[in-house]
Design a protein around this motif. Sequence first.
Motif, PDB file in Angstrom:
ATOM      1  N   LEU A  31       0.818  -1.327  -0.147  1.00 28.88           N
ATOM      2  CA  LEU A  31      -0.245   0.099   0.080  1.00 28.88           C
ATOM      3  C   LEU A  31       0.947   1.230   0.019  1.00 28.88           C
ATOM      4  O   LEU A  31       0.683   2.112  -0.724  1.00 28.88           O
ATOM      5  N   ALA A  35       0.977   4.317  -2.623  1.00 29.77           N
ATOM      6  CA  ALA A  35       0.693   5.732  -2.156  1.00 29.77           C
ATOM      7  C   ALA A  35       2.179   6.505  -2.435  1.00 29.77           C
ATOM      8  O   ALA A  35       1.727   7.921  -2.657  1.00 29.77           O
ATOM      9  N   LYS A  45      -2.458  -0.724  -7.705  1.00 28.93           N
ATOM     10  CA  LYS A  45      -3.318  -0.269  -6.827  1.00 28.93           C
ATOM     11  C   LYS A  45      -4.337  -1.068  -6.567  1.00 28.93           C
ATOM     12  O   LYS A  45      -4.526  -1.299  -5.240  1.00 28.93           O
ATOM     13  N   ILE A  49      -4.753  -3.085  -2.685  1.00 28.77           N
ATOM     14  CA  ILE A  49      -6.017  -2.707  -1.943  1.00 28.77           C
ATOM     15  C   ILE A  49      -6.703  -4.255  -1.725  1.00 28.77           C
ATOM     16  O   ILE A  49      -7.312  -4.302  -0.683  1.00 28.77           O
ATOM     17  N   ASN A  52      -5.328  -6.238   0.890  1.00 23.20           N
ATOM     18  CA  ASN A  52      -5.546  -5.713   2.261  1.00 23.20           C
ATOM     19  C   ASN A  52      -7.130  -6.053   2.546  1.00 23.20           C
ATOM     20  O   ASN A  52      -7.174  -6.472   3.726  1.00 23.20           O
ATOM     21  N   THR A  88     -13.528   2.185   3.226  1.00 24.68           N
ATOM     22  CA  THR A  88     -12.474   3.120   2.539  1.00 24.68           C
ATOM     23  C   THR A  88     -11.814   2.422   0.994  1.00 24.68           C
ATOM     24  O   THR A  88     -11.604   3.355   0.231  1.00 24.68           O
ATOM     25  N   SER A  89     -11.976   1.026   1.305  1.00 28.43           N
ATOM     26  CA  SER A  89     -11.105   0.606  -0.065  1.00 28.43           C
ATOM     27  C   SER A  89     -11.828   0.774  -1.214  1.00 28.43           C
ATOM     28  O   SER A  89     -11.610   1.117  -2.024  1.00 28.43           O
ATOM     29  N   ILE A  92     -11.370   4.215  -2.172  1.00 25.78           N
ATOM     30  CA  ILE A  92     -10.235   4.511  -3.143  1.00 25.78           C
ATOM     31  C   ILE A  92     -10.464   3.955  -4.513  1.00 25.78           C
ATOM     32  O   ILE A  92     -10.000   4.652  -5.231  1.00 25.78           O
ATOM     33  N   ASN A  98      -8.757   7.733   0.295  1.00 22.79           N
ATOM     34  CA  ASN A  98      -7.112   8.149   0.357  1.00 22.79           C
ATOM     35  C   ASN A  98      -6.420   6.896   0.917  1.00 22.79           C
ATOM     36  O   ASN A  98      -6.729   6.454   1.867  1.00 22.79           O
ATOM     37  N   ILE A  99      -5.393   6.311   0.064  1.00 19.63           N
ATOM     38  CA  ILE A  99      -4.898   5.036   0.314  1.00 19.63           C
ATOM     39  C   ILE A  99      -4.176   5.074   1.762  1.00 19.63           C
ATOM     40  O   ILE A  99      -4.039   4.376   2.505  1.00 19.63           O
ATOM     41  N   LEU A 102      -5.741   3.467   4.686  1.00 18.54           N
ATOM     42  CA  LEU A 102      -5.492   2.171   4.975  1.00 18.54           C
ATOM     43  C   LEU A 102      -4.349   1.771   5.848  1.00 18.54           C
ATOM     44  O   LEU A 102      -4.251   1.154   6.701  1.00 18.54           O
TER      45      LEU A 102
END
Length: 126
Positions: A31, A35, A45, A49, A52, A88-89, A92, A98-99, A102
Amino acid sequence: MAFKAYGQVQKRTASDKGIEHALFLQITEALEEVARSDSPSPSAKADAIHRNQQLWTLLTTDLLNPANSLPIDLKSRLLQLSKFVQKTSMEILSGTGNIADLIEVNRPIIAGLAGSAQPDLHGEAA
């Protein structure tokens, strides 16, 4: 991919805590690499994600297992973080999140797993 990585990491470490630490570290570093990049490839990307998300899904499954002996309060907080990670994933991937968010969630988990007196995510003492 997280499942495959879990198996690979498991071969190199002895404890559940060590496995969890190594996975969180490996995925968080991916990640962070995304970023840091001015223009990360969409596949890099999405892969970081997705890995994760898989890790947090595994964690959620473990937390919901009746055999998990972590304190209820800690389980609740980790489950809330898991919901945040999933939401959030998606943000993104849709271009609105916003990564770094995470990464900010994962880094304290990594630090906690690295601590000698901290319980691992399975509820066992280190």
